[in-house]
Scaffold this motif. Structure first.
Motif, short mmCIF file in Angstrom:
data_model
loop_
_atom_site.label_atom_id
_atom_site.label_comp_id
_atom_site.label_asym_id
_atom_site.label_seq_id
_atom_site.Cartn_x
_atom_site.Cartn_y
_atom_site.Cartn_z
N GLU A 1 0.82 -1.13 0.03
CA GLU A 1 0.06 -0.03 -0.05
C GLU A 1 0.78 1.54 -0.04
OE1 GLU A 1 -3.68 -1.70 2.59
OE2 GLU A 1 -2.19 -0.77 3.59
N THR A 2 2.24 1.02 0.45
CA THR A 2 2.99 2.44 0.48
C THR A 2 3.52 2.87 -0.93
OG1 THR A 2 4.95 3.40 1.52
CG2 THR A 2 4.93 1.07 0.74
N THR A 3 3.55 4.15 -1.07
CA THR A 3 4.13 4.66 -2.08
C THR A 3 5.56 5.28 -2.17
OG1 THR A 3 2.99 6.79 -1.84
CG2 THR A 3 1.88 5.23 -3.28
N THR A 4 6.09 4.82 -0.96
CA THR A 4 7.51 5.32 -0.56
C THR A 4 8.40 4.13 -1.03
OG1 THR A 4 6.82 6.92 1.13
CG2 THR A 4 9.04 5.83 1.21
N ALA A 5 9.50 4.54 -1.65
CA ALA A 5 10.60 3.32 -1.66
C ALA A 5 11.10 3.06 -0.33
CB ALA A 5 11.59 3.97 -2.59
N ILE A 6 10.93 1.91 0.08
CA ILE A 6 11.17 1.37 1.34
C ILE A 6 11.88 -0.25 1.49
CG2 ILE A 6 8.84 0.82 1.88
CD1 ILE A 6 9.30 1.59 4.82
N SER A 7 12.83 -0.24 2.24
CA SER A 7 13.40 -1.56 2.57
C SER A 7 12.95 -1.71 4.19
CB SER A 7 14.97 -1.62 2.49
OG SER A 7 15.24 -1.43 1.16
N VAL A 8 12.35 -3.00 4.48
CA VAL A 8 11.92 -3.27 5.81
C VAL A 8 12.68 -4.52 6.23
CG1 VAL A 8 10.02 -3.86 7.31
CG2 VAL A 8 9.85 -2.18 5.53
N PHE A 9 13.70 -4.43 7.50
CA PHE A 9 14.25 -5.57 7.97
C PHE A 9 13.70 -5.87 9.13
CE2 PHE A 9 16.91 -2.87 5.03
CZ PHE A 9 17.45 -3.95 4.25
N ASP A 10 13.22 -7.17 9.25
CA ASP A 10 12.96 -7.51 10.78
C ASP A 10 14.04 -8.00 11.48
OD1 ASP A 10 13.32 -10.02 9.73
OD2 ASP A 10 11.22 -10.52 9.40
N GLY A 11 13.63 -8.23 12.63
CA GLY A 11 14.72 -8.77 13.76
C GLY A 11 15.39 -10.05 13.02
N GLU A 12 14.60 -11.05 12.94
CA GLU A 12 15.01 -12.10 12.49
C GLU A 12 15.97 -12.30 11.03
OE1 GLU A 12 13.07 -16.76 11.19
OE2 GLU A 12 11.68 -15.00 11.91
N GLY A 13 15.58 -11.50 10.40
CA GLY A 13 16.28 -11.21 9.12
C GLY A 13 17.63 -10.62 9.56
N ILE A 14 17.71 -9.70 10.41
CA ILE A 14 18.95 -9.04 10.74
C ILE A 14 19.94 -9.92 11.57
CG2 ILE A 14 19.82 -7.25 12.45
CD1 ILE A 14 17.37 -5.49 11.57
N GLY B 1 28.16 6.85 17.92
CA GLY B 1 28.29 6.13 19.29
C GLY B 1 27.74 4.62 19.14
N ALA B 2 27.15 4.42 20.37
CA ALA B 2 26.71 2.95 20.22
C ALA B 2 25.28 2.79 20.13
CB ALA B 2 27.00 2.24 21.56
N SER B 3 24.39 3.89 19.82
CA SER B 3 23.13 4.02 19.50
C SER B 3 22.74 3.08 18.30
CB SER B 3 22.63 5.55 19.42
OG SER B 3 23.01 6.12 20.49
N ALA B 4 23.44 2.89 17.60
CA ALA B 4 22.85 2.11 16.03
C ALA B 4 23.04 0.75 16.18
CB ALA B 4 23.69 2.80 15.00
N GLU B 5 23.64 0.25 17.20
CA GLU B 5 23.50 -1.25 17.66
C GLU B 5 22.17 -1.85 17.28
OE1 GLU B 5 24.57 -4.94 18.40
OE2 GLU B 5 26.13 -3.50 19.01
N LEU B 6 22.09 -3.23 16.66
CA LEU B 6 21.03 -3.57 16.24
C LEU B 6 20.50 -4.80 17.11
CD1 LEU B 6 21.21 -3.50 12.28
CD2 LEU B 6 20.25 -1.91 14.08
N PHE B 7 21.25 -5.28 18.25
CA PHE B 7 20.70 -6.24 19.18
C PHE B 7 19.33 -5.94 19.71
CE2 PHE B 7 20.51 -8.35 23.39
CZ PHE B 7 20.64 -9.48 23.05
N ASP B 8 18.66 -7.00 19.73
CA ASP B 8 17.11 -7.07 20.07
C ASP B 8 16.27 -6.02 19.42
OD1 ASP B 8 15.51 -8.37 22.17
OD2 ASP B 8 15.22 -6.16 23.11
N VAL B 9 16.59 -5.80 18.32
CA VAL B 9 15.67 -4.82 17.44
C VAL B 9 14.44 -5.91 16.62
CG1 VAL B 9 15.72 -3.89 14.94
CG2 VAL B 9 17.39 -3.09 16.54
N ALA B 10 13.41 -5.02 16.76
CA ALA B 10 11.94 -5.60 15.99
C ALA B 10 12.23 -5.38 14.64
CB ALA B 10 11.01 -5.09 16.81
N GLN B 11 12.09 -4.21 14.04
CA GLN B 11 12.20 -3.94 12.95
C GLN B 11 13.02 -2.52 12.51
OE1 GLN B 11 8.33 -4.53 10.64
NE2 GLN B 11 8.32 -2.08 10.47
N VAL B 12 13.46 -2.47 11.32
CA VAL B 12 14.26 -1.23 10.81
C VAL B 12 13.66 -1.01 9.30
CG1 VAL B 12 16.37 -0.23 10.04
CG2 VAL B 12 16.39 -1.87 12.05
N GLU B 13 13.29 0.35 9.33
CA GLU B 13 12.68 0.95 8.06
C GLU B 13 13.63 1.84 7.21
OE1 GLU B 13 8.97 2.13 8.62
OE2 GLU B 13 8.42 0.69 9.98
N VAL B 14 14.04 1.54 6.13
CA VAL B 14 15.00 2.52 5.32
C VAL B 14 14.13 2.98 4.12
CG1 VAL B 14 16.97 2.60 3.91
CG2 VAL B 14 16.95 1.12 5.76
#
Length: 723
Positions: A13-26, A87-100
């Protein structure tokens, strides 16, 4: 589901170019931070110190610069600044989802999202007790320990606690002693999330997130003699006599309160606070020479409030309206001590005739206080004939108070001995010896007024600057056509802007205001979702016009921002996921972009026709994850083409093209999992960025350059425990 646009939409449904990464895939690909993950998003790159580029537009701007970022990076509702991203804020441990989100996001995200946004959401507290422990050991004496866990404290309160500790001895060797642990870094992060759902108020929930992180260590870059990157013996080495150190501390707080009035109306309030501090010590000349040092202190304080109303299926309308306010304060202090200035720079004599030199101490202070307020709305309208129209509008107003001070504290002249005086063929040797003896016993000659008058040392006589205020109406419109449940296409238009500001000439104290810059974004796209074939596909074509571009222009000793360019860029994104059988998932992403300054003249140089910085023409990634029984294997190949690091597009100032291969093999049990992994398996030796100083610079008489190198091959072991 996509959340970064503030409206719950599916990828179809979105008209934005987007990549979605879930925690399992990361986790399956072993991505530990945003830089790892962004290699798998088309038209998206990351440089040596955490800066991001989307569709050829760097966070710093197409030509570099010191303005506010052009890409918004959010973690749990808090927008990070450039300091916190390193810094360390961009660490991806325990992430649910990342949207680019690629392309202009100003209508929904507002400030600092002209080129796109990265939205990170970590896992929220659950109603069952659970825990997760991860331990990693790799080459370069690196190790990582992380844990996450929590559960219910009562019928209405639950918590989740995350902790991370990381150590890395790096890959820079200090010479001549051969210390291989020169660029050791240590990072720690702790995060607490508290969720509250009262039993007496149906539909209400509250989530408080508090985190603190600390990164302390040596940045991994070289200053090299001559042309950086050209001498193999200087790669990944350092000869500094003043040890460089960067300490970054960040505190993030977000408080989300949400009330579902009924299934069609939801009110959400998000309060966010960020505090950052950077303490940076740098060897000024970058080598073993006694050329002085810098002490740099950067502090930031951001406080934002967003209130929005989401409505769903109110007749043909689904959308959001909201109010956003924010205050953003920065204080930057730089002390430069003992900086050497040769006579070849002061008087224009040949370097071999450098019979004297000066030492200068100077200080710069920069203060900014920005206030932002915005009203925004976006709505999807269901139309006949399988059409959906999207209309959005944001009114954004920003007031900026900027004050700078550049002052010189000391300027003393000294004679070189013995070579400097003897290079002058004017007097006899006895007089040379007499003069040398006389001056060598003096403390130095005060030449501070001369240095200030010549522009070699700054002096603005107190704080200079001013207050500016800008506003913009930022529309967005799109039309989507659904062929059926599996295929859709769209066309869209959006405008984006970055507010103007004020800069100060470090030599004269003259104030230079600069205006906002604007982009006009046109896009068409195709979406496909074929569950019976396990295939998802998204393709986009885009064209962007960029007017009144804010670019850096050298004034005095520092760069100022000016509206000195207009540009255009166009390209394509393609991403796909295919699951041919249940055990195998394949992923691919590809990006192509062409960037060009239509007109850009600065310091007597014409950059028209050149490419943007950090804008590779092609980026791509192919990955696979295979699971059979308890066994798993994954691999990813990413490629990024050559790009330039300065708008002059000089060949030896570049980010090198590279192809990186990562893989992992593991056994995953119900509670215990173990993995072997490798990053950059082909051990590709590549440069992430170089800058050349062919005439040297103040504090460095000879030619030299800056170079940052990618990590060499890294093999490791990972153990995980879940309960």
């Amino acid at each position: 589901m996509v959340t970064g646009e503030k409206i719950q939409r599916s990828l179809m449904e979105t008209t934005t170019a987007i990549s979605v990464f879930d925690g399992e895939g990361i986790a399956a690909q072993g991505d530990r931070d945003l830089a790892d993950m962004l290699r798998r998003a088309g038209n998206t790159t990351s440089n040596a110190e955490g800066g991001i580029s989307i569709r050829g537009i760097s966070q710093e701007g197409a030509g570099g610069g010191t303005g506010s970022p052009l890409i918004s990076v959010q973690v749990d509702g808090v927008t990070l600044d450039t300091t916190s991203q390193s810094g360390a804020s961009a660490e991806l441990f325990d992430v649910a989802q990342v949207e680019v989100l690629r392309g202009a996001q100003s209508t929904s995200q507002g400030r600092n999202s002209l080129a796109g946004a990265v939205v990170v959401s970590t896992r929220e507290p659950g109603r069952e007790w659970e825990g997760h422990v991860r331990m990693i050991v790799t080459e370069h004496d690196a190790g990582n320990f992380a844990f996450a866990g929590g559960g219910p404290l009562s019928e209405s309160v639950a918590f989740r606690l995350i902790g991370i500790a990381d150590r890395d001895d790096g890959f820079i060797t200090h010479m001549p002693g051969g210390n291989p642990n020169f660029d050791r870094t240590e990072e720690q992060m702790a995060k607490l999330k508290l969720a509250y759902e009262p039993t007496f108020l149906d539909g209400f929930d509250s989530l408080l997130t508090v985190s603190k992180d600390r990164r302390d260590g040596q940045p991994g870059y070289n200053i090299e003699r001559g042309v950086a990157g050209s001498d193999p013996d200087q790669r990944r080495t350092s000869t500094v006599n003043e040890r460089t150190r960067s300490l970054v501390e960040t505190e993030l707080v977000s408080w989300r309160n949400r009330y579902e009035i009924n299934p069609q109306l939801t009110v959400t309030s998000i309060t966010a606070y960020m505090s950052t501090h950077q303490d940076y010590l740098r060897d000024y000349d970058g080598l073993e020479d006694d050329g002085g040092y810098n002490v740099i202190l950067n502090d930031g304080r951001n406080l934002t409030q967003e209130l929005r109303l989401n409505f769903t299926d109110i007749g043909p309308y689904t959308g959001v309206v909201g109010l956003y306010t924010g205050r953003f304060k920065t204080e930057n202090y730089t002390l430069s001590d003992g900086i050497t200035v040769p006579s070849s720079y002061l008087l224009g004599v040949p370097p071999q005739a450098d019979f004297l030199y000066a030492e200068i101490d100077f200080v710069s202070e920069e203060f900014t206080d920005a206030r932002n307020i915005a009203l925004f709305g976006e709505v999807d309208i269901a139309l006949p004939l399988n059409l959906t129209a999207t209309l959005g509008l944001r009114y954004d107003r920003e007031r900026l108070d900027a004050r700078n001070r550049f002052d010189s504290l000391r300027g003393e002249a000294f004679f070189n001995a013995p070579g400097g005086l003897q290079s002058l063929p004017l007097l006899g040797e006895p007089l040379y010896d007499l003069l040398e003896l006389a001056f060598s016993q003096q403390q130095g000659i005060d030449i501070l007024p001369l240095l200030i008058a010549s522009g070699a040392a700054p002096a603005t006589s107190g704080l200079q600057g001013g207050e500016t205020e800008y506003s913009a109406l930022l529309p967005k419109a799109a039309l989507r056509y659904d062929f059926n449940d599996q295929w859709s296409t769209f066309i869209s238009y959006a405008e984006a802007y970055r507010a103007g500001g004020v800069d100060v000439d470090s030599s004269s104290g003259e104030v230079f205001p600069f205006d906002p810059e604007y982009t006009y974004n046109y896009e068409i796209g195709l979406r496909g979702d074929l569950p019976e074939r396990g295939l998802q596909l998204a393709a986009n074509l885009f064209y962007i016009e960029w007017e009144d571009q804010q670019v850096p222009v050298l004034r005095g000793l520092f760069f100022n921002t000016e509206n000195a360019a207009n540009s255009e860029l166009y390209g394509a994104d393609l991403s796909l996921t295919w699951q041919p059988v249940e055990a195998l998932t394949l992923n691919g992403s590809f990006g192509w972009v062409q960037t060009e300054f239509l007109n850009y003249t600065a310091e007597g140089e014409d950059y028209s026709g050149n490419e943007f910085i950090f804008a590779p023409d092609f980026t791509g990634s192919l990955g696979a994850v295979l699971r059979l029984g308890g066994w798993m294997a994954s691999a990813n190949v990413s490629h990024r083409e050559h790009s330039f690091t300065r708008p002059s597009n000089i060949e030896d100032e570049y980010s090198e093209g590279r192809t990186l291969v990562d893989a992992r093999l593991g056994w995953e049990g119900d509670h215990l999992s173990a993995y072997l992994f490798g990053k950059n398996l082909t051990d590709e030796d590549y440069i992430t960025e170089t800058y050349q100083f062919r005439e040297g610079y103040i504090g460095a008489a000879s030619p030299r350059g800056y170079a940052a190198y990618g990590r060499p091959r890294e093999l490791g072991v990972q153990l995980e425990l879940r309960y």
